[in-house]
Design a protein around this motif. Structure first.
Motif, PDB file in Angstrom:
ATOM      1  N   ILE A  22       0.834  -1.439  -0.059  1.00 36.77           N
ATOM      2  CA  ILE A  22      -0.133   0.058   0.099  1.00 36.77           C
ATOM      3  C   ILE A  22       0.869   1.250   0.160  1.00 36.77           C
ATOM      4  O   ILE A  22       0.588   2.156  -0.751  1.00 36.77           O
ATOM      5  CB  ILE A  22      -0.978  -0.070   1.073  1.00 36.77           C
ATOM      6  CG1 ILE A  22      -2.063  -1.298   1.001  1.00 36.77           C
ATOM      7  CG2 ILE A  22      -1.749   1.390   1.450  1.00 36.77           C
ATOM      8  CD1 ILE A  22      -2.607  -1.600   2.237  1.00 36.77           C
ATOM      9  N   PHE A  23       1.957   1.251   0.882  1.00 42.87           N
ATOM     10  CA  PHE A  23       2.888   2.346   0.884  1.00 42.87           C
ATOM     11  C   PHE A  23       3.557   2.724  -0.204  1.00 42.87           C
ATOM     12  O   PHE A  23       3.358   3.771  -0.947  1.00 42.87           O
ATOM     13  CB  PHE A  23       3.983   2.035   1.840  1.00 42.87           C
ATOM     14  CG  PHE A  23       4.929   3.122   2.089  1.00 42.87           C
ATOM     15  CD1 PHE A  23       4.705   4.453   2.532  1.00 42.87           C
ATOM     16  CD2 PHE A  23       6.134   2.765   1.735  1.00 42.87           C
ATOM     17  CE1 PHE A  23       5.774   5.520   2.763  1.00 42.87           C
ATOM     18  CE2 PHE A  23       7.216   3.671   1.421  1.00 42.87           C
ATOM     19  CZ  PHE A  23       6.968   5.032   2.186  1.00 42.87           C
ATOM     20  N   PHE A  24       3.846   1.636  -1.210  1.00 48.29           N
ATOM     21  CA  PHE A  24       4.555   1.925  -2.449  1.00 48.29           C
ATOM     22  C   PHE A  24       3.643   2.097  -3.305  1.00 48.29           C
ATOM     23  O   PHE A  24       3.698   2.826  -4.556  1.00 48.29           O
ATOM     24  CB  PHE A  24       5.558   0.891  -2.661  1.00 48.29           C
ATOM     25  CG  PHE A  24       6.701   0.846  -1.980  1.00 48.29           C
ATOM     26  CD1 PHE A  24       7.874   1.731  -2.189  1.00 48.29           C
ATOM     27  CD2 PHE A  24       7.089  -0.288  -1.119  1.00 48.29           C
ATOM     28  CE1 PHE A  24       8.984   1.744  -1.401  1.00 48.29           C
ATOM     29  CE2 PHE A  24       8.145  -0.363  -0.380  1.00 48.29           C
ATOM     30  CZ  PHE A  24       9.159   0.840  -0.415  1.00 48.29           C
ATOM     31  N   ASN A  25       2.421   1.719  -3.263  1.00 47.14           N
ATOM     32  CA  ASN A  25       1.229   2.036  -4.292  1.00 47.14           C
ATOM     33  C   ASN A  25       1.092   3.619  -4.235  1.00 47.14           C
ATOM     34  O   ASN A  25       0.799   4.355  -5.252  1.00 47.14           O
ATOM     35  CB  ASN A  25       0.078   1.183  -4.129  1.00 47.14           C
ATOM     36  CG  ASN A  25       0.192  -0.039  -4.951  1.00 47.14           C
ATOM     37  OD1 ASN A  25       0.893  -0.236  -5.810  1.00 47.14           O
ATOM     38  ND2 ASN A  25      -0.276  -1.247  -4.349  1.00 47.14           N
ATOM     39  N   ILE A  26       0.920   4.144  -3.068  1.00 41.52           N
ATOM     40  CA  ILE A  26       0.479   5.643  -2.922  1.00 41.52           C
ATOM     41  C   ILE A  26       1.906   6.453  -3.526  1.00 41.52           C
ATOM     42  O   ILE A  26       1.264   7.329  -4.104  1.00 41.52           O
ATOM     43  CB  ILE A  26       0.578   5.897  -1.320  1.00 41.52           C
ATOM     44  CG1 ILE A  26      -0.669   5.157  -0.704  1.00 41.52           C
ATOM     45  CG2 ILE A  26       0.659   7.342  -1.041  1.00 41.52           C
ATOM     46  CD1 ILE A  26      -0.584   5.218   0.831  1.00 41.52           C
ATOM     47  N   ASN A 105       8.404   4.021 -11.640  1.00 39.57           N
ATOM     48  CA  ASN A 105       8.638   2.723 -11.706  1.00 39.57           C
ATOM     49  C   ASN A 105       9.011   1.932 -10.842  1.00 39.57           C
ATOM     50  O   ASN A 105       8.832   0.521 -10.713  1.00 39.57           O
ATOM     51  CB  ASN A 105       9.192   2.372 -13.386  1.00 39.57           C
ATOM     52  CG  ASN A 105       8.313   2.893 -14.370  1.00 39.57           C
ATOM     53  OD1 ASN A 105       7.629   2.092 -14.642  1.00 39.57           O
ATOM     54  ND2 ASN A 105       8.806   3.939 -15.080  1.00 39.57           N
ATOM     55  N   LEU A 106      10.171   2.370 -10.140  1.00 40.12           N
ATOM     56  CA  LEU A 106      10.815   1.695  -9.235  1.00 40.12           C
ATOM     57  C   LEU A 106       9.827   1.501  -8.028  1.00 40.12           C
ATOM     58  O   LEU A 106       9.744  -0.004  -7.582  1.00 40.12           O
ATOM     59  CB  LEU A 106      11.821   2.496  -8.359  1.00 40.12           C
ATOM     60  CG  LEU A 106      12.521   1.939  -7.076  1.00 40.12           C
ATOM     61  CD1 LEU A 106      13.143   0.751  -7.613  1.00 40.12           C
ATOM     62  CD2 LEU A 106      13.527   3.013  -6.598  1.00 40.12           C
ATOM     63  N   PHE A 107       8.610   2.376  -7.594  1.00 41.40           N
ATOM     64  CA  PHE A 107       7.876   2.278  -6.639  1.00 41.40           C
ATOM     65  C   PHE A 107       6.722   1.352  -7.063  1.00 41.40           C
ATOM     66  O   PHE A 107       6.226   0.453  -6.313  1.00 41.40           O
ATOM     67  CB  PHE A 107       7.167   3.348  -6.486  1.00 41.40           C
ATOM     68  CG  PHE A 107       7.827   4.492  -5.766  1.00 41.40           C
ATOM     69  CD1 PHE A 107       8.864   4.161  -4.783  1.00 41.40           C
ATOM     70  CD2 PHE A 107       7.999   5.740  -5.966  1.00 41.40           C
ATOM     71  CE1 PHE A 107       9.677   5.109  -4.098  1.00 41.40           C
ATOM     72  CE2 PHE A 107       8.778   6.634  -5.447  1.00 41.40           C
ATOM     73  CZ  PHE A 107       9.655   6.396  -4.542  1.00 41.40           C
ATOM     74  N   ALA A 111       6.158  -2.345  -5.109  1.00 40.33           N
ATOM     75  CA  ALA A 111       4.481  -2.626  -4.710  1.00 40.33           C
ATOM     76  C   ALA A 111       4.377  -4.035  -4.862  1.00 40.33           C
ATOM     77  O   ALA A 111       3.973  -4.995  -4.273  1.00 40.33           O
ATOM     78  CB  ALA A 111       3.878  -1.671  -5.097  1.00 40.33           C
ATOM     79  N   MET A 112       4.742  -4.413  -6.304  1.00 36.98           N
ATOM     80  CA  MET A 112       4.604  -5.918  -6.796  1.00 36.98           C
ATOM     81  C   MET A 112       5.477  -6.830  -5.885  1.00 36.98           C
ATOM     82  O   MET A 112       5.100  -8.053  -5.797  1.00 36.98           O
ATOM     83  CB  MET A 112       4.771  -5.815  -8.228  1.00 36.98           C
ATOM     84  CG  MET A 112       3.982  -5.145  -9.192  1.00 36.98           C
ATOM     85  SD  MET A 112       2.122  -5.256  -8.792  1.00 36.98           S
ATOM     86  CE  MET A 112       2.107  -6.906  -9.211  1.00 36.98           C
ATOM     87  N   LEU A 169      -6.530  -5.256  -3.837  1.00 40.46           N
ATOM     88  CA  LEU A 169      -5.382  -4.372  -3.696  1.00 40.46           C
ATOM     89  C   LEU A 169      -5.279  -3.483  -4.496  1.00 40.46           C
ATOM     90  O   LEU A 169      -5.118  -2.159  -4.257  1.00 40.46           O
ATOM     91  CB  LEU A 169      -4.148  -5.077  -3.219  1.00 40.46           C
ATOM     92  CG  LEU A 169      -4.051  -5.476  -1.709  1.00 40.46           C
ATOM     93  CD1 LEU A 169      -2.614  -6.439  -1.504  1.00 40.46           C
ATOM     94  CD2 LEU A 169      -4.160  -4.445  -0.358  1.00 40.46           C
ATOM     95  N   GLU A 170      -5.078  -3.532  -5.848  1.00 38.68           N
ATOM     96  CA  GLU A 170      -5.270  -2.871  -7.142  1.00 38.68           C
ATOM     97  C   GLU A 170      -6.692  -1.943  -6.595  1.00 38.68           C
ATOM     98  O   GLU A 170      -6.481  -0.737  -6.995  1.00 38.68           O
ATOM     99  CB  GLU A 170      -5.123  -3.405  -8.162  1.00 38.68           C
ATOM    100  CG  GLU A 170      -3.827  -4.239  -8.386  1.00 38.68           C
ATOM    101  CD  GLU A 170      -3.810  -4.982  -9.656  1.00 38.68           C
ATOM    102  OE1 GLU A 170      -4.768  -5.105 -10.264  1.00 38.68           O
ATOM    103  OE2 GLU A 170      -2.507  -5.219 -10.144  1.00 38.68           O
TER     104      GLU A 170
END
Length: 608
Positions: A22-26, A105-107, A111-112, A169-170
């Motif tokens: 969730i953190f990296f998706n934000i 793209n790194l985040f 996330a993945m 989650l997506e």
């Protein structure tokens, strides 16, 4: 979503991965939006539209953050251009854009990366829970279910649930946040244009929702059909000799192909309906973009209320909504499929196990006096299989149950071991009701040798170790000798480490049965239950197995369910059963002297 809520306990051990995802998706959603906003100053430099600002702005309040950022950016560009020239400014802007896209793209990757642990952890734990539940459920459950259907649920349905959790989650974090941040940026650039766009979004949402209405129902039917053809495979492999012996390959091939054809049609229907979601949502999105080009173009060229660079970035942002919108529509269909799968998974996990330990169940480590079966009535479905059945077995006795097929003999074995529970009456061991004993304790007192000698695809050693898992090789060999099996085991290529093949198919029926007896011997229980242990054997094998059984039954209590009466003539008590009731009991000589049912059975077998 009720079925997914029931899956949440399986997520809790991996919640740290969910939080990291969730953190990296934000961060991904934020930088996804910034990547388009960063194009505005780039365009302004490129087309020489930068507002000159030589005074560094002061931050006043959060409500004026947009004006502050715009002024600060124009100040930095003005200073950089004046000091180093426009080429340096352009290179600097390109470096910023590349950095933003790299971070975005790194985040996304991070996330993945973390969600992979979550998904695979859920998959592992649900499968483990389902297998554990499968082992715990009573035999009655599997008499009503196809084995292939259970296999399908443990493999396919659990995998479907796992992939659906990724979709959730997506659905609740990554894509909606991308849309929210993008819309905020769009409002910042032009409130009027953004309100115009939002007139069209509910229309496209409604059209997409129509497509997915039947998806859950069809997904359930497809998963059930998968259970059917897996059952066909399992049954065919189990009965391959019969299939080939009766030239029935064509029949079973037709059964399998009809099932896979139904699965094919259902899968196509589901897949095509799901695939329609993406192009429909993209078409609706591109329609909105086309309207935007017309309306926004007027604002730039005619009304002069919007800058060209801002409009280009705005178009990028508008298109940026399309990808998450498509992902959400796809994920919503995936969730419908996953919900159907979760329903089938929960049906197993929530299945009530009727045969369990009572709260204050007691341990019993030894058998001292007698087994007392009192006034039992038992039915599998509606009609009683046992009617007011009573029997007492003293310690050290060998009691044989005989009678025609369907008289209820094997049911006694099922009830003694609590594979099934009696509906009326009770069974006691040393005056303790078996329902008051812990299941492990009860079954620990008993050894079981069945008509079907069940061996697993493993070594002879590991098959026999089921009787006593910490036994030494010497103890195993002693058990094999008592079971009259060591004579053939020692001649095998790897001795006790020889693999017996699937269901022990590398061995003869007599050899398999003697290994089953060796397993029971190694366990060394005080009570032995033999359920037609020699009925499937030829005369020579029966003789060897009978000797093994006699060796094993010495100095222990035995209940022998027999079809061949020649094997139980030495029994202390022979109980003759007919339609679930005792019609005669006594030893061999007493029953012959009565000239009743037992004598008729003996005469019939002698004649045969």
């Amino acid at each position: 979503m009720s079925n997914f809520k029931k899956i949440i306990p399986f997520v809790l051990p991996y919640k740290k991965y969910a939080y990291l995802n969730i953190f990296f998706n934000i961060l991904y959603a934020l930088f996804s939006t910034l990547s388009f906003i960063s194009l505005i100053p780039m365009m302004q430099v490129l087309f020489d539209q930068t507002k000159r600002n030589t005074t560094k702005p002061e931050f006043e309040s959060i409500f004026k953050i947009t004006d502050y950022l715009e002024s600060y950016m124009s100040y930095k560009i003005t200073t950089l251009t004046d000091n180093h020239g426009v080429q340096t400014t352009l290179a600097f802007m390109v470096a910023i854009i590349i950095s933003i896209f790299l971070l975005k793209n790194l985040f996304d990757y991070l996330a993945m990366f973390f969600i992979t642990f979550l998904r695979n952890g859920i998959l592992k734990d649900i499968r483990n829970a389902m297998y554990k539940k499968t082992l715990e459920l009573p035999l009655s459950f599997f008499s009503e279910k196809r084995k292939g259907d259970v296999i399908s649920r443990i493999s396919g349905d659990v995998y479907e649930v796992q992939t659906s959790f990724l979709s959730i989650l997506e659905l609740i974090v990554k894509e909606p946040l991308t849309i929210v941040f993008t819309i905020v940026a769009m409002f910042t650039i032009s409130t009027k244009l953004t309100i115009f766009v939002f007139v069209f979004i509910p229309i496209s949402g409604y059209i997409i929702s129509i497509i997915g209405k039947q998806l859950k129902k069809k997904s359930t039917r497809a998963q059930e059909e998968q259970g059917v053809f897996l059952s066909t495979v399992e049954e065919t492999l189990g009965g391959l000799k019969v299939v080939k012996g009766y030239n029935a390959e064509k029949y079973f091939n037709n059964v399998f192909q009809k099932s896979t054809s139904r699965f094919f049609n259902l899968s196509n229907n589901i897949g095509n309906r799901q695939n329609l979601a993406s192009p429909v949502s993209e078409f609706m999105g591109i329609t909105v973009i086309a309207v935007l080009l017309w309306y926004g173009g007027n604002m730039v060229l005619i009304d002069k209320t919007l800058e060209g660079a801002a409009f280009i970035a705005y178009m990028g942002l508008a298109y940026n909504i399309l990808t998450p919108a498509k992902a959400i529509s796809k994920a919503s269909y995936s969730i419908k499929r996953g919900n159907a799968a979760a329903e089938r998974v929960m049906e197993i996990l929530e299945q009530e196990n009727t045969i369990t330990d009572i709260p204050n169940a007691v341990e019993k480590e030894s058998f001292e006096e007698h087994i007392d079966i009192k006034n039992i009535n038992f039915r599998y479905e509606e009609e009683n299989v046992l009617k007011n059945f009573s029997l007492e077995v003293q310690k050290g006795q060998t009691v044989a149950l005989v009678g025609q097929s369907g008289s209820g003999k094997s049911t006694i074995a099922n009830l003694l071991t609590r594979f099934y529970d009696v509906q009326e009456g009770e069974i006691k061991i040393d005056d303790t009701n078996i329902k008051d004993l812990k299941l492990n304790s009860l079954r620990g007192l008993m050894g079981l040798v069945t008509q079907d000698s069940i061996l697993f695809n493993d070594t002879i050693k590991n098959n026999i170790l089921l009787g006593k898992q910490d036994a030494t090789d010497e103890e195993i060999i002693t058990a094999l000798k008592i079971a009259n099996a060591y004579e053939f085991v020692k001649d095998l290529p790897n001795g006790i480490n020889t693999n017996v093949g699937d269901s022990g198919n590398k061995l003869s029926g007599g050899q398999k049965q003697r290994l089953s007896i060796a397993r029971a011997v190694l366990k060394n229980p005080p009570i032995m239950i033999l359920d037609e242990a020699t009925s499937a054997l030829d005369t020579e094998s029966e003789r060897l197995v009978q000797v093994a059984l006699e060796n094993m039954m010495q100095n222990r209590t035995s209940i022998v369910i027999a079809h061949r009466l020649s094997t139980i003539q030495k029994a202390d008590k022979i109980v003759v059963m007919q339609k679930g009731e005792i019609v005669e009991q006594g030893n061999h000589d007493e029953l012959l002297a009565r000239n009743g049912v037992y004598k008729k059975l003996v005469m019939m077998q002698s004649f045969e």
